[in-house]
Write a protein that holds these residues in place. Structure first.
Motif, PDB file in Angstrom:
ATOM      1  N   GLU A 141       5.631   6.585  -1.684  1.00  0.00           N
ATOM      2  CA  GLU A 141       6.030   6.312  -0.146  1.00  0.00           C
ATOM      3  C   GLU A 141       5.168   5.208   0.493  1.00  0.00           C
ATOM      4  O   GLU A 141       3.949   5.163   0.442  1.00  0.00           O
ATOM      5  CB  GLU A 141       6.098   7.567   0.706  1.00  0.00           C
ATOM      6  N   ARG A 142       6.063   4.017   0.711  1.00  0.00           N
ATOM      7  CA  ARG A 142       4.978   2.870   1.410  1.00  0.00           C
ATOM      8  C   ARG A 142       4.174   3.117   2.514  1.00  0.00           C
ATOM      9  O   ARG A 142       4.657   4.298   3.442  1.00  0.00           O
ATOM     10  CB  ARG A 142       6.112   1.851   1.673  1.00  0.00           C
ATOM     11  N   ALA A 192       0.955  -1.198  -0.065  1.00  0.00           N
ATOM     12  CA  ALA A 192      -0.081  -0.080   0.018  1.00  0.00           C
ATOM     13  C   ALA A 192       1.102   1.314   0.090  1.00  0.00           C
ATOM     14  O   ALA A 192       2.099   1.129   0.665  1.00  0.00           O
ATOM     15  CB  ALA A 192      -0.776  -0.046   1.202  1.00  0.00           C
ATOM     16  N   TYR A 193       0.256   2.409  -0.364  1.00  0.00           N
ATOM     17  CA  TYR A 193       1.145   3.461  -0.682  1.00  0.00           C
ATOM     18  C   TYR A 193       0.378   4.644  -0.191  1.00  0.00           C
ATOM     19  O   TYR A 193      -0.895   4.870   0.013  1.00  0.00           O
ATOM     20  CB  TYR A 193       1.402   3.836  -2.062  1.00  0.00           C
ATOM     21  N   LYS A 194       0.965   5.748   0.732  1.00  0.00           N
ATOM     22  CA  LYS A 194       0.485   6.839   1.052  1.00  0.00           C
ATOM     23  C   LYS A 194      -0.143   7.841   0.071  1.00  0.00           C
ATOM     24  O   LYS A 194       0.437   7.714  -0.839  1.00  0.00           O
ATOM     25  CB  LYS A 194       1.527   7.430   2.059  1.00  0.00           C
TER      26      LYS A 194
END
Length: 358
Positions: free
Chosen positions: A52-53, A40-42
């Motif tokens: 960003e992870r 998932a990413y921010k």
């Protein structure tokens, strides 16, 4: 979570043993959970995903209800653990997502009324699709545990004169590009200080391997993802000793080899590296001498069998393999056990407390 009741039943009534040395519960009624993870990413201020992870929101894909076969192997010879997962007949959409986005797998296994726990969690390094026959397709996944944090990581730091081996462990773990959590570190590591400062520039594995070589120790990434460092003479806690008999999960007969005592049992997630297994030495199959026809002498590379047998029948787990088939018969754990004092031919082999190979 998928469940089935086709596991093998333990037979007979076990003679009373201390609680920490026996297998609790029944060894049938299998229980497992097999998961593949997508990252998932921010989200940015504009509402679009960023690079960003966001590990807390990784997507879990539970494939437990499909036919799955898994095999894992861990050994104290290397800090990297290997896991292979084969998933049969996934739908095309899910299979495509796994191939394109899957980055990690986890396997839990055990029994409904007995032990149950983590078998393996690792980072995916390869995924490929095969056709087994005219109707069945399988997705094969190879994953490694410890590779990313210990061998593909980098540390740039210095340590001062007077630093102890424990200080080196903390510096290597804490100053790496991707910080490594520190779990159990043996209190028996010597306190001998470095005579001068040292520059650290390389992988964590490089410095941990050097440290363990000179201090009769081994290291690996534990199931909690934290670094573990133990000396060969470190006392094994009582709750890590498993008393194994035919009616408590032992499968077949233990066999003597030059690598150690090979022991097979029903799947048990509690069996970890350097835990202890206690068996009856009398049931171990001995090995015939290997004679060189040319000289009529015993081959020099065959170790004396007396070096392998432990007087108390207690063997430390040197390597462990788990095999499982959620729709088939395979549901076992196999180990190579060595005498509590170690064995000849490896990094550390001692004949008694206080002796080392250094």
């Amino acid at each position: 979570m998928a469940e089935t009741n086709d596991g093998a039943e333990a037979q007979g009534n076990e003679q009373a043993q201390p609680e920490q040395q026996t297998r609790k519960g029944r060894l049938y009624g299998r229980k497992w959970k097999i998961t593949i993870y997508k990252p998932a990413y921010k989200t940015g201020e504009d509402g679009n995903p960023t690079d960003e992870r966001d590990p807390e929101h990784d997507t879990e894909m539970d494939v437990s209800q499909l036919k799955c076969e898994f095999q894992t192997k861990a050994t104290t010879e290397t800090a990297v653990q290997i896991g292979t997962l084969v998933v049969y007949n996934m739908n095309a959409k899910t299979e495509k997502e796994v191939i394109e986005e899957g980055f990690q797998i986890s396997v839990f296994g055990g029994y409904e009324e007995g032990q149950y726990g983590e078998i393996f969690t690792g980072d995916i390094v390869q995924i490929f699709r095969n056709r087994e026959n005219g109707t069945d397709y399988c997705l094969e996944i190879i994953a490694l545990k410890g590779m990313q944090s210990l061998f593909m990581n980098h540390v740039r730091s210095t340590i001062a004169a007077g630093s102890t081996p424990r200080d080196v462990v903390d510096a290597v773990a804490g100053q790496a590009d991707k910080k490594v959590g520190v779990g159990e570190v043996s209190e028996e590591l010597p306190d001998q200080p470095l005579p001068r400062g040292k520059v650290l520039f390389g992988t964590p594995a490089k410095y941990l391997r050097d440290l363990c070589t000179w201090n009769d120790a081994v290291y690996w990434e534990g199931e909690d993802g934290k670094l573990t460092v133990e000396t060969v003479e470190q006392e094994i806690p009582a709750d890590r000793v498993l008393y194994l008999k035919p009616n408590t999960g032992l499968v077949g007969t233990p066999v003597y080899t030059d690598q150690g005592i090979q022991i097979k049992m029903l799947l048990d997630a509690r069996v970890k590296l350097r835990s202890m297994i206690k068996i009856d030495d009398e049931i171990i199959q001995r090995q015939a001498l290997q004679i060189d026809p040319g000289s009529g002498q015993q081959k020099s590379d065959q170790l004396p069998q007396k070096e392998q047998f432990d007087q108390d029948g207690e063997y430390q787990v040197f390597s462990v393999e788990h095999h499982g088939d959620t729709w088939g018969d395979e549901w076992t754990t196999s180990v190579v056990g060595v005498s509590r004092n170690g064995r000849k031919g490896f990094l550390t082999a001692v004949q008694g407390k206080g002796q080392t190979m250094k």
